[in-house]
Design a protein around this motif. Structure first.
Motif, PDB file in Angstrom:
ATOM      1  N   ASP A 158       0.813  -1.215   0.000  1.00 18.61           N
ATOM      2  CA  ASP A 158       0.000   0.000   0.000  1.00 18.61           C
ATOM      3  C   ASP A 158       0.850   1.270   0.000  1.00 18.61           C
ATOM      4  N   LEU A 159       2.186   1.110  -0.007  1.00 18.30           N
ATOM      5  CA  LEU A 159       3.086   2.267   0.019  1.00 18.30           C
ATOM      6  C   LEU A 159       3.872   2.426  -1.284  1.00 18.30           C
ATOM      7  N   GLU A 160       3.510   1.671  -2.307  1.00 15.38           N
ATOM      8  CA  GLU A 160       4.277   1.686  -3.549  1.00 15.38           C
ATOM      9  C   GLU A 160       4.295   3.073  -4.200  1.00 15.38           C
ATOM     10  N   ASP A 161       3.204   3.842  -4.058  1.00 11.73           N
ATOM     11  CA  ASP A 161       3.118   5.146  -4.720  1.00 11.73           C
ATOM     12  C   ASP A 161       3.368   6.291  -3.738  1.00 11.73           C
ATOM     13  N   VAL A 162       4.339   6.097  -2.862  1.00  6.71           N
ATOM     14  CA  VAL A 162       4.691   7.127  -1.882  1.00  6.71           C
ATOM     15  C   VAL A 162       6.030   7.760  -2.256  1.00  6.71           C
ATOM     16  N   VAL A 163       6.021   9.076  -2.473  1.00  3.53           N
ATOM     17  CA  VAL A 163       7.252   9.852  -2.661  1.00  3.53           C
ATOM     18  C   VAL A 163       7.307  10.875  -1.529  1.00  3.53           C
ATOM     19  N   PHE A 164       8.297  10.727  -0.652  1.00  4.81           N
ATOM     20  CA  PHE A 164       8.468  11.622   0.489  1.00  4.81           C
ATOM     21  C   PHE A 164       9.415  12.746   0.093  1.00  4.81           C
ATOM     22  N   SER A 165       8.969  13.982   0.232  1.00  2.00           N
ATOM     23  CA  SER A 165       9.794  15.138  -0.131  1.00  2.00           C
ATOM     24  C   SER A 165      10.891  15.331   0.906  1.00  2.00           C
ATOM     25  N   GLY A 166      12.112  14.936   0.550  1.00  2.00           N
ATOM     26  CA  GLY A 166      13.228  15.070   1.479  1.00  2.00           C
ATOM     27  C   GLY A 166      13.860  16.439   1.434  1.00  2.00           C
ATOM     28  N   GLY A 167      14.270  16.873   0.241  1.00  2.00           N
ATOM     29  CA  GLY A 167      14.905  18.175   0.134  1.00  2.00           C
ATOM     30  C   GLY A 167      15.199  18.526  -1.310  1.00  2.00           C
ATOM     31  N   LEU A 168      15.468  19.801  -1.529  1.00  2.00           N
ATOM     32  CA  LEU A 168      15.717  20.322  -2.868  1.00  2.00           C
ATOM     33  C   LEU A 168      16.997  21.141  -2.835  1.00  2.00           C
ATOM     34  N   VAL A 169      17.929  20.827  -3.741  1.00  2.32           N
ATOM     35  CA  VAL A 169      19.157  21.612  -3.893  1.00  2.32           C
ATOM     36  C   VAL A 169      19.046  22.397  -5.195  1.00  2.32           C
ATOM     37  N   ARG A 170      18.985  23.715  -5.082  1.00  2.90           N
ATOM     38  CA  ARG A 170      18.827  24.568  -6.255  1.00  2.90           C
ATOM     39  C   ARG A 170      20.192  24.846  -6.881  1.00  2.90           C
ATOM     40  N   ASN A 171      20.267  24.717  -8.204  1.00  2.00           N
ATOM     41  CA  ASN A 171      21.506  24.922  -8.941  1.00  2.00           C
ATOM     42  C   ASN A 171      21.483  26.275  -9.652  1.00  2.00           C
ATOM     43  N   ALA A 172      22.659  26.779  -9.981  1.00  2.00           N
ATOM     44  CA  ALA A 172      22.771  28.096 -10.615  1.00  2.00           C
ATOM     45  C   ALA A 172      22.251  28.112 -12.045  1.00  2.00           C
ATOM     46  N   ASP A 173      22.118  26.930 -12.653  1.00  2.00           N
ATOM     47  CA  ASP A 173      21.715  26.876 -14.063  1.00  2.00           C
ATOM     48  C   ASP A 173      20.209  26.739 -14.266  1.00  2.00           C
ATOM     49  N   GLY A 174      19.416  26.938 -13.220  1.00  2.00           N
ATOM     50  CA  GLY A 174      17.964  26.847 -13.366  1.00  2.00           C
ATOM     51  C   GLY A 174      17.402  25.455 -13.147  1.00  2.00           C
ATOM     52  N   THR A 175      18.247  24.516 -12.771  1.00  3.59           N
ATOM     53  CA  THR A 175      17.780  23.174 -12.433  1.00  3.59           C
ATOM     54  C   THR A 175      17.867  22.973 -10.915  1.00  3.59           C
TER      55      THR A 175
ATOM     56  N   ALA B 137      14.500  12.349  -2.349  1.00  7.79           N
ATOM     57  CA  ALA B 137      13.213  11.828  -1.908  1.00  7.79           C
ATOM     58  C   ALA B 137      13.326  10.448  -1.279  1.00  7.79           C
ATOM     59  N   GLY B 138      12.446  10.196  -0.335  1.00  7.48           N
ATOM     60  CA  GLY B 138      12.221   8.838   0.143  1.00  7.48           C
ATOM     61  C   GLY B 138      11.209   8.170  -0.773  1.00  7.48           C
ATOM     62  N   ILE B 139      11.464   6.925  -1.131  1.00  7.32           N
ATOM     63  CA  ILE B 139      10.618   6.227  -2.094  1.00  7.32           C
ATOM     64  C   ILE B 139      10.005   4.982  -1.449  1.00  7.32           C
ATOM     65  N   SER B 140       8.673   4.963  -1.413  1.00  9.40           N
ATOM     66  CA  SER B 140       7.910   3.773  -0.995  1.00  9.40           C
ATOM     67  C   SER B 140       8.306   3.276   0.395  1.00  9.40           C
ATOM     68  N   ASP B 141       8.730   4.196   1.254  1.00  9.88           N
ATOM     69  CA  ASP B 141       9.144   3.869   2.632  1.00  9.88           C
ATOM     70  C   ASP B 141      10.202   2.769   2.677  1.00  9.88           C
ATOM     71  N   ALA B 142      11.085   2.743   1.657  1.00 13.11           N
ATOM     72  CA  ALA B 142      12.096   1.682   1.615  1.00 13.11           C
ATOM     73  C   ALA B 142      13.430   2.142   1.032  1.00 13.11           C
ATOM     74  N   GLU B 143      13.437   3.177   0.185  1.00 12.88           N
ATOM     75  CA  GLU B 143      14.658   3.574  -0.507  1.00 12.88           C
ATOM     76  C   GLU B 143      14.784   5.094  -0.550  1.00 12.88           C
ATOM     77  N   ALA B 144      15.986   5.559  -0.925  1.00 15.62           N
ATOM     78  CA  ALA B 144      16.254   6.983  -1.109  1.00 15.62           C
ATOM     79  C   ALA B 144      16.735   7.206  -2.540  1.00 15.62           C
ATOM     80  N   HIS B 145      16.107   8.143  -3.241  1.00 16.39           N
ATOM     81  CA  HIS B 145      16.444   8.430  -4.628  1.00 16.39           C
ATOM     82  C   HIS B 145      16.712   9.917  -4.804  1.00 16.39           C
TER      83      HIS B 145
END
Length: 315
Positions: free
Chosen positions: A272-289, A294-302
């Protein structure tokens, strides 16, 4: 100051439809490799931050069949993240960080036995601060039953406070906002009295703030999540952003910045957690990206590259 246009409340389904029709590009999706924690999973990570001259990620570490977690601090070498030698370990879930008054402020969720329901757990947000990780000391504990409590220093030195009450005030979980003059003015009463932001969640859905960014024009860029159940009881968590004017509390509409199927395939803690993306953090780059962690499905970090979602609020 950018104008913040606010429309009608949008559901997970409507936001998902908008995201998919926008065909937003992503790049370099990758699964982060963690070692040195036995067979435990590492997920719901923070974005990397600098401590004593090296980049560190704080991660939630727990076994696949448990909710008993620790926050461990990892450093990277040759693409592998391992626990920092002699590093601190905190008995908390879901780490996050910010800088206030030149000090590191780190928080997480503390679980404890529910005071009224046998065998159930309750939770609260706990904050630590110090000049570096090795010198962190607890300084504030949020209200019982509240996750997703976040704070950030504003341009004038005052403190933005984002809350997420549940129950009579917040239902399944809505975002509130307040502001205090200093960390010393932060209190349970301030948090409980924070007005809810209008027009964000239906009563059947919920969400919260995960990470706060001070934009160059003084607005607050909020990285958060919106979540819902499907008819089978499965959970769906989507990372979203919006911007807020700290002076007025006016805010923009939420928009999704990623969905599970844009990341690499991976494991899930439960079906029941397959479609869970946990917002961990955002690193802003100088080039606009930006790199989204993120935490993924309460099992991995991507991690995945996206267009910086806050640039448009700074122009």
């Amino acid at each position: 100051m950018a104008k913040l246009k606010k429309g009608a409340v949008k559901t997970c389904s409507e936001l998902l439809q908008e995201y998919e029709s926008s065909q937003k590009s992503v790049f370099h999706p990758e699964k982060l490799i963690f070692q040195g924690v036995g067979k435990n999973d590492v997920y719901n990570i923070s974005a990397p931050f600098e401590d004593e001259g090296e980049l560190v990620i704080a991660g939630r570490v727990e076994s696949r069949d448990s909710e008993q977690s620790s926050i461990v601090f990892f450093t990277e070498q040759d693409g592998v993240w391992t626990p920092r030698e002699g590093g601190s370990v905190l008995t908390l879930q879901d780490p996050f960080y910010t800088k206030i008054g030149g000090e590191l402020v780190l928080g997480g969720v503390q679980i404890y036995p529910h005071p009224e329901r046998d065998g159930a757990l309750a939770w609260r947000t706990v904050f630590y601060k110090g000049t570096q990780i090795s010198k962190l000391e607890p300084f504030f504990t949020g209200p019982d039953g509240m996750k997703d409590l976040r704070i950030m220093e504003l341009q004038d030195g005052s403190i933005a406070v984002f809350t997420r009450p549940q129950g009579d005030k917040g239902g399944r979980g809505k975002i509130g906002y307040s502001r205090v003059a200093s960390l010393e003015a932060l209190s349970i009463q301030v948090i409980e009295d924070a007005p809810l932001l209008d027009g964000q969640f239906t009563d059947e859905e919920w969400g919260g703030a995960n990470e706060l960014h001070l934009l160059k024009n003084g607005l607050i860029g909020v990285l958060g999540h919106i979540a819902c159940f499907d008819e089978q009881g499965g959970r769906h968590y989507y990372p979203m952003v919006f911007a807020l004017d700290p002076e007025t509390g006016r805010h923009s509409d939420m928009e999704l910045i990623a969905v599970r199927n844009r990341f690499l395939p991976g494991a899930a803690k439960r079906s029941d957690l397959e479609d869970v993306v946990f917002s961990g953090g955002l690193v802003r780059n100088a080039d606009g990206t930006a790199y989204f962690y993120a935490g993924i499905s309460d099992a991995e970090a991507h991690r995945m590259g996206i267009a910086d979602p806050f640039i448009k609020f700074e122009t």
